[in-house]
Design an enzyme around this catalytic site. Sequence first.
Site, PDB file in Angstrom:
ATOM      1  N   ILE A  76       0.810  -1.224   0.000  1.00 14.98           N
ATOM      2  CA  ILE A  76       0.000   0.000   0.000  1.00 14.98           C
ATOM      3  C   ILE A  76       0.839   1.268   0.000  1.00 14.98           C
ATOM      4  CG2 ILE A  76      -2.089  -1.002   1.000  1.00 14.98           C
ATOM      5  CD1 ILE A  76      -1.246   0.156   3.674  1.00 14.98           C
ATOM      6  N   ALA A  77       2.088   1.167   0.339  1.00 17.44           N
ATOM      7  CA  ALA A  77       2.922   2.361   0.278  1.00 17.44           C
ATOM      8  C   ALA A  77       4.374   1.964   0.101  1.00 17.44           C
ATOM      9  CB  ALA A  77       2.767   3.200   1.544  1.00 17.44           C
ATOM     10  N   GLY A 130       8.248   3.785   0.293  1.00 12.68           N
ATOM     11  CA  GLY A 130       9.077   4.970   0.523  1.00 12.68           C
ATOM     12  C   GLY A 130      10.512   4.675   0.170  1.00 12.68           C
ATOM     13  N   GLU A 147      12.897   4.022   2.270  1.00 10.80           N
ATOM     14  CA  GLU A 147      13.535   3.036   3.129  1.00 10.80           C
ATOM     15  C   GLU A 147      12.691   1.786   3.337  1.00 10.80           C
ATOM     16  OE1 GLU A 147      14.681   4.564   6.945  1.00 10.80           O
ATOM     17  OE2 GLU A 147      15.507   2.635   7.521  1.00 10.80           O
ATOM     18  N   LYS A 158       5.563  -3.835   7.887  1.00 11.37           N
ATOM     19  CA  LYS A 158       6.524  -2.845   7.407  1.00 11.37           C
ATOM     20  C   LYS A 158       7.844  -3.552   7.141  1.00 11.37           C
ATOM     21  CE  LYS A 158       8.686   1.510   8.576  1.00 11.37           C
ATOM     22  NZ  LYS A 158       8.572   2.743   9.335  1.00 11.37           N
ATOM     23  N   ASP A 160       9.030  13.062  12.087  1.00 11.34           N
ATOM     24  CA  ASP A 160       8.408  13.243  10.770  1.00 11.34           C
ATOM     25  C   ASP A 160       6.910  13.476  10.934  1.00 11.34           C
ATOM     26  OD1 ASP A 160       8.052  13.371   8.043  1.00 11.34           O
ATOM     27  OD2 ASP A 160       8.047  11.211   7.745  1.00 11.34           O
TER      28      ASP A 160
END
Lengths: 378, 316
Positions: B52-53, B55, B57, B88, B203
């Site tokens: 779903i995502a 980035g 890293e 993750k 963040d």
Amino acid sequence: MPSKQEPATCQQRPTVALGLEGSANKLGVGIIRHFPPPPAGSGQRRRPAEVLANIRHTYITPPGEGFLPRDTANHHRSFVVKLVKDALKTSGLTPHDIDCVCFTKGPGMGAPLQSVAIAARTISLMWNKPLVGVNHCVGHIEMGREITGATNPVVLYVSGGNTQVIAYSHHRYRIFGETLDIAVGNCLDRFARTLQIPNDPSPGYNIELLARKGKHYVELPYTVKGMDVSMSGILAYIDQVAIDILNGNPRYADDEDGGGGGKTIITKEDLCFSLQETIFAMLVEITERAMAHVGSQQVLIVGGVGCNERLQEMMAIMARDRGGQVYATDERFCIDNGIMIAHAGLLAYGTGFKTSLEDSVCTQRFRTDEVYIAWRDD
Amino acid sequence: MTLFRKLWSFAYPGFSFSHFHRVMATRTLSVMPLGNVTLPSAISEALALTLIAQGAEAQIYFSVEHPFIPATYLTGTNSQPSAGYILKYRPPKRYRHNALDAQLTKHRTLSEARILYKLFLAGISVPQLIAVDPRQGLIWMENIDGQSLKSWIWAQETEMEERQVDEGEDAQAQKRVHIIKPVLLAVGSEIAKLHFLETVHGDLTTSNVLLRDSSRVEAITVTFSDKPMVKDPVIIDFGLAQQSTLPEDKAVDLYVLERAFISTHPIHSEEYVEWVLEGYVAGFGRGKKTAMFKVNEIMRKLDAVRLRGRKRSMVG
């Protein structure tokens, strides 16, 4: 910094600039020619800039010593006339053919900057040509773009004095991440001093050569803070290890696959290898973050450390994994040079920018994002 | 969205999957995995995972089930199915030396998991940690069923704009106070709790706060469109989080959030930031002397950080 800002003038004829660079230990003189853009709708391609002369003289100090501002300024003063003459000779031009005289306004070391600014002012008055003050970092970026043809890359600018990750947006080169203390080149140079490695042709290059022979990875601090990096702790740590080794207190590699069974002695080469692996991994990591942010597929590496082939290789692996590509230049354009100052200066001059004699002072602090990039429309 | 807005909306980015709207599991957002970085096959073959995502890293996957945990584990009741799991994954980076890569992956995964669990135990609303495999770079956590603060605010603003014709400016301002303010107060208070535990997020953006539709007691009830809605802010993405006792670091955290508001919700950002800070001070203070001292110090630092920006002036 008041400077004359006139409406953009569309040059109809080729223009030529002389660039003087001397923000650190390199004195560079370059002459570049820009051609007018093809008429809109003609379908012709823009003619790339033509490098007419690119001459450099480096102030090299003995092993174990860095360059001091006063001595460096002295070097620049002694060589600048010769280099300008050589550049004119190489290009086959006369002072009459030059449109503007560009010089590095900053950032850099004060004394060397000043000596070169004085030379630029003198030339400007002698030949009656306008002056254009240039930001050193912008010079690097623009030269890199011109040479490599990268259109809108994320820029990693790594040199002895600067470490920045930059992306363009709204007429500014914006700094995404940077070093919190010393620059990467400074870190390498100072480590070279500790190891008493020759400064000829450059300490960083000699470290690179040693690192190619290194085998064992020594664990070093790894300091990425968000988008920023910090180098001073790494330098302090590895310096101590190096001093131990030089004093005859050997250290042993602790890697399992080294085959030495814990008895492999760490060498200078191993230290150079480990230092490069660590700090370059940090640089590649922050560059990757910037790429993920702006959604860019291109990376451009500029600055003296950008010549390092291991850095280029690591960046290429990262970019390939992201489906992008790396643009890098060789030592002629990576390492400080006059041509990049001439190029960036001429771009600004083309939009009507001039620096008056009163404003032609230089500054040690001049951030990349302070410059209004009038010549880019995207 | 312009590049500038993008730049600032994640002014202090980490692995930044933040600019993808975090979406609920049922909605399908297909993000192509880049290059040849993929999950260990033992996991990807055993489970149906949705990326779903993605980035710089880490990659974020959604899974309906966990290999070992019963589906009702998180809800505690048999009648309600769990909202699923988030995995993750920090893939190995081929550009760096193997030893360095292994060390970094292990260290970062562990540190993130530790902070996440510590905050969860302290009662701060963060996703519950389920499992961690530091060597492989894997963190399992609960999926938060809800949209991001960013898309929620956008949705509210759009809805209000559509009604502008018959309601007018004043009514809209009233609505914002009525609907958005309570949520932002709660967000501020949640951040205060985080900072009170000497943890900084690193963040904070409006995409790193999710709004969970929840029935928890302390959740704020918001009435909108005549439907009762309960919004419970959950802070996610602790990839850049760290322990810090310095007021400076907390001020930078708030400053980053402020920049995120300015870039992603520019029209009413001033109002929004004010509400978050109001909730922050309230959440921090609670009338205690030391806490008030702390929060005043942070606010003073925030003013200083605003003046100079996050970056210092560059030398040489």
